[in-house]
Design an enzyme around this catalytic site. Sequence first.
Site, short mmCIF file in Angstrom:
data_model
loop_
_atom_site.label_atom_id
_atom_site.label_comp_id
_atom_site.label_asym_id
_atom_site.label_seq_id
_atom_site.Cartn_x
_atom_site.Cartn_y
_atom_site.Cartn_z
N GLU A 179 0.83 -1.21 0.00
CA GLU A 179 0.00 0.00 0.00
C GLU A 179 0.86 1.26 0.00
O GLU A 179 0.84 2.06 0.95
CB GLU A 179 -0.94 -0.02 1.21
CG GLU A 179 -1.95 -1.13 1.13
CD GLU A 179 -3.05 -1.05 2.19
OE1 GLU A 179 -2.82 -0.42 3.23
OE2 GLU A 179 -4.13 -1.61 1.97
N GLU A 372 -5.40 -8.37 -1.18
CA GLU A 372 -6.10 -8.20 0.10
C GLU A 372 -7.56 -7.91 -0.18
O GLU A 372 -7.89 -7.05 -1.00
CB GLU A 372 -5.55 -7.02 0.91
CG GLU A 372 -4.25 -7.27 1.58
CD GLU A 372 -3.80 -6.10 2.45
OE1 GLU A 372 -4.66 -5.40 3.01
OE2 GLU A 372 -2.58 -5.90 2.54
P1 P53 Z 1 -7.17 -3.31 9.42
C1 P53 Z 1 -6.82 1.21 5.96
C2 P53 Z 1 -7.45 1.26 4.73
C3 P53 Z 1 -7.12 0.35 3.75
C4 P53 Z 1 -6.15 -0.62 4.00
O1 P53 Z 1 -6.89 -3.18 7.88
C5 P53 Z 1 -5.52 -0.66 5.21
C6 P53 Z 1 -5.85 0.25 6.20
C7 P53 Z 1 -5.20 0.20 7.53
O2 P53 Z 1 -6.19 0.15 8.51
O3 P53 Z 1 -4.51 -1.52 5.46
C8 P53 Z 1 -4.46 -2.79 4.85
O4 P53 Z 1 -6.18 -4.26 9.96
C9 P53 Z 1 -3.09 -3.32 5.20
C10 P53 Z 1 -3.12 -4.44 6.20
C11 P53 Z 1 -4.32 -4.27 7.12
C12 P53 Z 1 -5.57 -4.41 6.28
O5 P53 Z 1 -5.59 -3.45 5.25
O6 P53 Z 1 -7.03 -1.94 9.97
O7 P53 Z 1 -2.31 -3.69 4.10
O8 P53 Z 1 -1.90 -4.48 6.87
O9 P53 Z 1 -4.34 -5.17 8.18
C13 P53 Z 1 -6.86 -4.30 7.07
O10 P53 Z 1 -8.56 -3.84 9.53
#
Ligand code: P53
Length: 474
Positions: A179, A372
């Site tokens: 990201e 993801e």
């Molecule tokens: P969590 C925010 C918005 C989009 C992606 O997020 C994000 C985030 C961070 O909050 O991060 C990605 O754990 C990232 C992962 C993360 C996952 O999304 O806040 O690449 O490390 O865990 C989900 O629910």
Amino acid sequence: MSFRKDFLWGGATAANQCEGGYNEGGRGLANVDLAPVGPDRFPVITGEKKMFHFDEDHFYPAQNAIDMYHRYQEDIALFGEMGFKTYRLSIAWSRIFPLGDETEPNEEGLKFYEDLFKECRKHNIEPLVTITHFDCPMHLVEKYGAWRSRELVGFYENLCNVIFNRYKGLVKYWLTFNEINMILHAPFMGAGLYFEEGENKEQVKYQAAHHELLASAIATKIAHEVDPENQVGCMLAAGTNYAYTCKPEDVWAARKADRENFFFIDVQSRGEYPAYALKELEREGIELPIEDGDLELLKEHTVDFISFSYYSSRVQSTDPAVNEQTAGNIFASVKNPYLEASEWGWQIDPLGLRTTMNDLYDRYQKPLFIVENGLGAVDSPDENGNVVDDYRIEYLAAHIKAMKDAVELDGVDLLGYTTWGCIDLVSAGTGEMKKRYGFIYVDRDNEGNGTLKRSKKKSFDWYKKVIATNGEDL
Ligand code: P53
């Protein structure tokens, strides 16, 4: 038939959110270790509050996380049982170079990942490796100011040289920066950046972005030189921006918000800074620290594929009366009245995934990889200890259906799909354990209590079936 025969189904994790073992095997301290659970997390990950040492008043969930450092064999066996074709994980930079600026790597760290990759191969799982997933050795943060300094490019180059040579033949899919656009939204978590008073934050962020983009191009160059089989991808926190209304100003606002993110991928995939960004940076008085030879490197070493995370679409409005924001997300967005949201306020929009895929494919014309996607939810084991997570199955099925439409109906070339947090892990945004994404439940709570025992949720067998039928039976 829709998905390619060799479609890479699997799941994704990041070192700091699952490994733990933060001070084992010679590992050095990293920025991500220092993000606590609770109200101080946000100011820390955005670089507003300096927290360079552990203190007694906070709990730091990354220290032990779900202890995958000691349990990876059991976890990878479970991934194998689900039929994973790929497993996306990240390397903790400070396991390989504990300080970051050494010339010789730490053998114990190198050996750890070598064993882990071999374990994947044992289960016919292709590793997909993120070189940096939000982590930066603290020594580099303190001594050089992390990515604001050009010296980081050289340290990252050393890291790449070491890992590409060491893991040649074991790993062929690489992502340079997780990201990469997160540098704009959570600069300390994204790139080890924190701010001194009175500092021009935008200047620091874009300066650091240039260094990361350069490092990414150099990594791509080395990867291809070391092994022509290597495939290198960029990685974007994606999610198309909608205009709240058809008012031209709203449409323009949505376009601008998309471009803020595309900026990075435009460089990594097309090899040039886009005109709109150069003009805007100039207007804002921000200077990119471009040196001789940089632009040639960016131009010559573009990525092989485009990977991205997708959780939600976003909405932009220019009307001050339209100000209801989505909760709990680092990316601020106006609330979309047509969508439901998760318990953390993340709006659920499967069709938005199809739109996002089309936007990226139209723009870059390179294979895509969804690395993801998933639903963060509270899972409550029933009296027999089972988690019946139909809500997660429903979310994933709807998104897989949308991605299938993008492939089947729109002709998008898609390499694979890895769900986020295939085993429960620590949330990046909140630091909680309670926000779970996994097919595998981990007994651990927000305060770090629990046996760490792994158990299958209902979605485990469901995903196994999805993979076995190559996405036909949802
Ligand atoms: P969590 C925010 C918005 C989009 C992606 O997020 C994000 C985030 C961070 O909050 O991060 C990605 O754990 C990232 C992962 C993360 C996952 O999304 O806040 O690449 O490390 O865990 C989900 O629910």
